[in-house]
Enzyme design. Structure first.
Site, mmCIF file in Angstrom:
data_model
loop_
_atom_site.group_PDB
_atom_site.id
_atom_site.type_symbol
_atom_site.label_atom_id
_atom_site.label_comp_id
_atom_site.label_asym_id
_atom_site.label_seq_id
_atom_site.Cartn_x
_atom_site.Cartn_y
_atom_site.Cartn_z
ATOM 1 C CG HIS A 196 95.574 76.301 44.320
ATOM 2 N ND1 HIS A 196 95.025 77.270 43.506
ATOM 3 C CD2 HIS A 196 96.750 76.801 44.773
ATOM 4 C CE1 HIS A 196 95.847 78.303 43.460
ATOM 5 N NE2 HIS A 196 96.908 78.040 44.219
ATOM 6 C CD GLU B 167 95.102 79.721 40.509
ATOM 7 O OE1 GLU B 167 95.726 78.797 39.950
ATOM 8 O OE2 GLU B 167 95.670 80.761 40.919
ATOM 9 C CB SER C 239 101.409 88.241 46.593
ATOM 10 O OG SER C 239 100.353 88.313 45.645
HETATM 11 P P1 PGA Z 1 101.105 83.617 43.892
HETATM 12 O O1 PGA Z 1 100.322 82.211 43.885
HETATM 13 O O2 PGA Z 1 102.391 83.403 44.672
HETATM 14 O O3 PGA Z 1 101.358 83.916 42.453
HETATM 15 O O4 PGA Z 1 100.247 84.600 44.569
HETATM 16 C C1 PGA Z 1 100.285 81.383 45.028
HETATM 17 C C2 PGA Z 1 99.485 80.140 44.758
HETATM 18 O O5 PGA Z 1 98.550 80.179 43.944
HETATM 19 O O6 PGA Z 1 99.737 79.093 45.354
#
Ligand code: PGA
Length: 273
Positions: free
Chosen positions: A106, A108, A225
């Site tokens: 991911h 992050e 998003s």
């Molecule tokens: P988001 O996150 O829908 O808040 O943009 C998606 C994700 O991190 O998988």
């Protein structure tokens, strides 16, 4: 044509304690049960997975008992099976707590925790070896996009992780999520056309590694998003098989709305093989 399922996955990130997680799950199950067609489509045509904080997997699994509407996943695992790795989650421990899926790579994890493609490849390989289904996440940053490097970044991320397992192993189910970093949590979602192009590239790379049957089988998701108002624009694209939803998955009503959008798009998708 191969009939691919739709996967709608909710990544809760570091949100919701045990109480809220259980409340969400109860309303999700109630919501699915009250929609006859949705109930009938899950899990044969639509898969649902929630990725809560690791500490909440076990109580959620306990609440579900044998319920098969919702699968659980873990947001991060270590490739080692056990050992002196304080703070890490093991694959067997996660599976025992109810995880069927694991997010791997991911953005992050890549950008805040500095995970490299090589580490992500080790995690992915270990999941396959021990029976946890990895969902590989790939995607370019805004500066990579502005330099015109989107395709090169996606290719590198996919190839580093999938070359080895696809060339040596027999993978039944493969899940890859295209999540442009600039679209995550920003409200600036990719256009359906851009998402389709990148999801198509992912399928093409898999085809070049493992042949056209594997390419047809891989479930490719879009994430970044996503909400109920834009979910349909992705699910009506040929080659986008599901959604990885962050912020919008925290609200049970909104998550059920996304499942209902997925249900409404089933008739337009490939029929039986
Ligand atoms: P988001 O996150 O829908 O808040 O943009 C998606 C994700 O991190 O998988």
């Amino acid at each position: 044509m191969i009939k691919r399922k739709i996967l709608i996955a909710g990544n809760w990130k570091m949100n919701k304690g045990a109480g809220e997680s259980l409340e969400f799950l109860e309303s999700l199950i109630r919501g699915i049960e009250s929609e006859k067609e949705l109930r009938e489509a899950i899990p044969d045509r639509i898969l649902t997975a929630i990725f809560p904080q690791a500490v909440n997997l076990y109580p959620m699994k306990q609440l579900m008992k044998e319920e098969s509407f919702v699968s659980l996943g873990i947001q991060n695992i270590h490739w080692e099976i056990s050992g002196p790795l304080t703070g890490e989650n093991s694959i067997p421990g996660s599976m025992e707590s109810g995880a069927e899926f694991a997010l791997v790579g991911h953005s992050e994890r890549r950008h805040i925790f500095m995970e490299t493609d090589e580490e992500i490849a080790r995690k992915f390989g270990s999941c396959l070896k021990h029976g946890l289904k990895p969902v590989l996440c790939v995607g370019e940053t805004v500066s990579e996009r502005s330099r015109g490097e989107t395709e090169a970044v996606i290719s590198r991320q996919v190839l580093t992780v999938l070359s080895n397992p696809l060339q040596t192993g027999n993978i039944d189910e493969l899940f890859v999520a295209y999540e442009p970093v600039w679209a995550i949590g920003t409200g600036d979602n990719a256009t359906a056309a851009d998402a389709m192009k990148c999801c198509g590239l992912i399928r093409e790379i898999i085809g070049s590694l493992a042949g056209s049957v594997s390419a047809e089988r891989v479930i490719v998701l879009y994430g970044g998003s996503v909400k109920s108002s834009n979910a349909g624009s992705y699910l009506e694209q040929d080659g986008i098989d599901g959604l990885l939803v962050g912020g919008a998955s925290l609200d049970p009503g909104e998550f059920i709305n996304i499942l209902l959008v997925a249900l409404s798009k089933l008739p337009g998708r490939c029929q039986d093989q």
